[in-house]
Design a protein around this motif. Structure first.
Motif, PDB file in Angstrom:
ATOM      1  N   HIS A  93       2.214 -11.372  -8.839  1.00 35.24           N
ATOM      2  CA  HIS A  93       1.799 -10.858  -7.320  1.00 35.24           C
ATOM      3  C   HIS A  93       1.249  -9.582  -7.433  1.00 35.24           C
ATOM      4  O   HIS A  93       0.241  -9.379  -6.348  1.00 35.24           O
ATOM      5  N   ILE A  94       1.619  -8.780  -8.304  1.00 28.91           N
ATOM      6  CA  ILE A  94       0.768  -7.513  -8.112  1.00 28.91           C
ATOM      7  C   ILE A  94      -0.679  -7.444  -9.036  1.00 28.91           C
ATOM      8  O   ILE A  94      -1.519  -6.877  -8.661  1.00 28.91           O
ATOM      9  N   CYS A 117       8.773  -5.191  -5.481  1.00 33.87           N
ATOM     10  CA  CYS A 117       8.664  -6.896  -5.628  1.00 33.87           C
ATOM     11  C   CYS A 117      10.114  -7.149  -5.081  1.00 33.87           C
ATOM     12  O   CYS A 117      11.193  -6.984  -5.664  1.00 33.87           O
ATOM     13  N   SER A 118       9.817  -8.008  -4.127  1.00 34.01           N
ATOM     14  CA  SER A 118      11.305  -8.793  -3.705  1.00 34.01           C
ATOM     15  C   SER A 118      11.013 -10.171  -3.812  1.00 34.01           C
ATOM     16  O   SER A 118      11.678 -10.954  -2.742  1.00 34.01           O
ATOM     17  N   LYS A 130       2.383  -7.655 -21.446  1.00 35.70           N
ATOM     18  CA  LYS A 130       3.675  -7.420 -22.238  1.00 35.70           C
ATOM     19  C   LYS A 130       4.428  -6.065 -21.974  1.00 35.70           C
ATOM     20  O   LYS A 130       5.502  -6.206 -22.007  1.00 35.70           O
ATOM     21  N   ASP A 131       3.669  -5.100 -21.249  1.00 37.24           N
ATOM     22  CA  ASP A 131       4.409  -3.879 -21.326  1.00 37.24           C
ATOM     23  C   ASP A 131       4.649  -3.878 -19.492  1.00 37.24           C
ATOM     24  O   ASP A 131       4.969  -2.810 -19.194  1.00 37.24           O
ATOM     25  N   PHE A 132       4.577  -4.891 -18.995  1.00 36.32           N
ATOM     26  CA  PHE A 132       4.978  -4.994 -17.468  1.00 36.32           C
ATOM     27  C   PHE A 132       6.695  -5.071 -17.538  1.00 36.32           C
ATOM     28  O   PHE A 132       7.111  -6.272 -17.927  1.00 36.32           O
ATOM     29  N   VAL A 133       7.289  -4.449 -17.003  1.00 37.05           N
ATOM     30  CA  VAL A 133       8.663  -4.192 -17.043  1.00 37.05           C
ATOM     31  C   VAL A 133       9.192  -3.855 -15.333  1.00 37.05           C
ATOM     32  O   VAL A 133       8.751  -3.081 -14.788  1.00 37.05           O
ATOM     33  N   ASP A 167      -5.730  -3.908  -2.720  1.00 31.63           N
ATOM     34  CA  ASP A 167      -5.717  -3.122  -1.863  1.00 31.63           C
ATOM     35  C   ASP A 167      -6.088  -1.558  -2.121  1.00 31.63           C
ATOM     36  O   ASP A 167      -5.407  -0.766  -1.978  1.00 31.63           O
ATOM     37  N   GLY A 168      -7.394  -1.369  -2.873  1.00 34.04           N
ATOM     38  CA  GLY A 168      -7.993  -0.104  -3.205  1.00 34.04           C
ATOM     39  C   GLY A 168      -8.369  -0.046  -4.567  1.00 34.04           C
ATOM     40  O   GLY A 168      -8.105  -1.334  -5.306  1.00 34.04           O
TER      41      GLY A 168
END
Length: 279
Positions: free
Chosen positions: A67-68, A162-163, A49-52, A152-153
């Motif tokens: 993706h992330i 992001c593209s 929800k808080d991903f902007v 990745d860690g």
């Protein structure tokens, strides 16, 4: 998920575990399960929800979030805890099977027991316990690698680029409370590493103890074989016979059959000697 049921099920493993196994189980439920249930689920509860992202393009936020975060940390840790604790059930199942076989043997052999201690780590149960340790350490190490590979860690970046389509261009995306999530991630990673270390220590302890028993058994067998092949009879005490000459200086032999000289022969010898001097 009902973690209390899993805890009550695994609490019976303590009866068959070594000191390292008890420490491992305590670490799992105190530093991993409790932290996971009490704090980690709440920290990641508002993650989507808080991903902007700084765009109003429909669907861009969802695509970038997927993706992330290919898999949620919470679900990954839940799977890890299930996979890590399940090998301990192998030991419990093996002990239960031994107890059942012992009960059948006792009923058919008039009170005699097949196993003196069904929970004693000997024979097949020792191998089952060792294999369960290998599985637990392997699962923990595998999930740590998956977490490192997927994200990745073990870092939690404040800003992500992001593209992907349908985003119009490269957009900036932000997650909520990245520092707090990073701390919990590192804490869970360190807890998993400590559990792996405890499993390795327990494996080394079991193998060294088994080698020590084997060496001691072989030493006792060699000692028994040596005693059987080199039996020594006690030496007989020599008896003293008359005339053996054992107490005379030089151990000179004495003629036992010789009789002592009579007084008349001594007198005749003395008279003959005096007569020769007079001549």
């Amino acid at each position: 998920m009902n973690w209390s049921g899993l805890q009550s099920l695994l609490s019976g493993v303590n009866k068959y575990s070594t000191a390292f196994g008890r420490i491992w189980l305590s670490m799992v439920f105190i530093f991993r399960v409790m932290v996971f249930v009490v704090a980690a689920q709440r920290v990641w509860g508002d993650d989507s929800k808080d991903f902007v992202c700084n765009t109003a393009q429909p669907g861009c936020n969802n695509v970038c979030y997927d993706h992330i975060f290919p898999i949620s940390h919470i679900r990954l840790w839940a799977l890890q805890l299930i996979f890590v604790t399940c090998p301990s059930l192998m030991v419990v199942a093996h002990v239960k099977m031994r107890e059942k076989k012992d009960m059948k043997y006792t009923a058919s052999h008039k009170g005699a027991h097949l196993y003196a201690h069904p929970g004693k780590k000997r024979g097949g149960l020792w191998w089952t316990y060792l294999v369960s340790l290998i599985f637990k350490a392997s699962f923990d190490a595998g999930f740590l690698y998956i977490l490192y590979y997927v994200y990745d860690g073990y870092d939690m970046p404040r800003l992500s680029k992001c593209s992907l389509e349908p985003c119009p261009n490269t957009v900036d995306c932000y997650i909520s409370r990245p520092t707090e999530k990073k701390i919990f991630t590192i804490f869970m990673v360190v807890s998993s590493a400590m559990c792996i270390l405890m499993c390795i220590c327990e494996m080394v302890y079991l193998i060294c103890k088994q080698i020590q028993k084997f060496i001691k058994k072989k030493y006792n067998a060699d000692r028994k074989l040596f005693a059987e092949n080199h039996e020594m009879t006690p030496l007989a005490v020599p008896s003293r016979r008359r005339g053996c000459g054992c107490d005379r200086p030089g151990n000179a032999p004495i003629d036992v059959d010789r009789q002592p000289d009579s007084p008349s022969s001594v007198s005749a010898f003395t008279a003959a000697l005096l007569k020769s001097f007079q001549k």
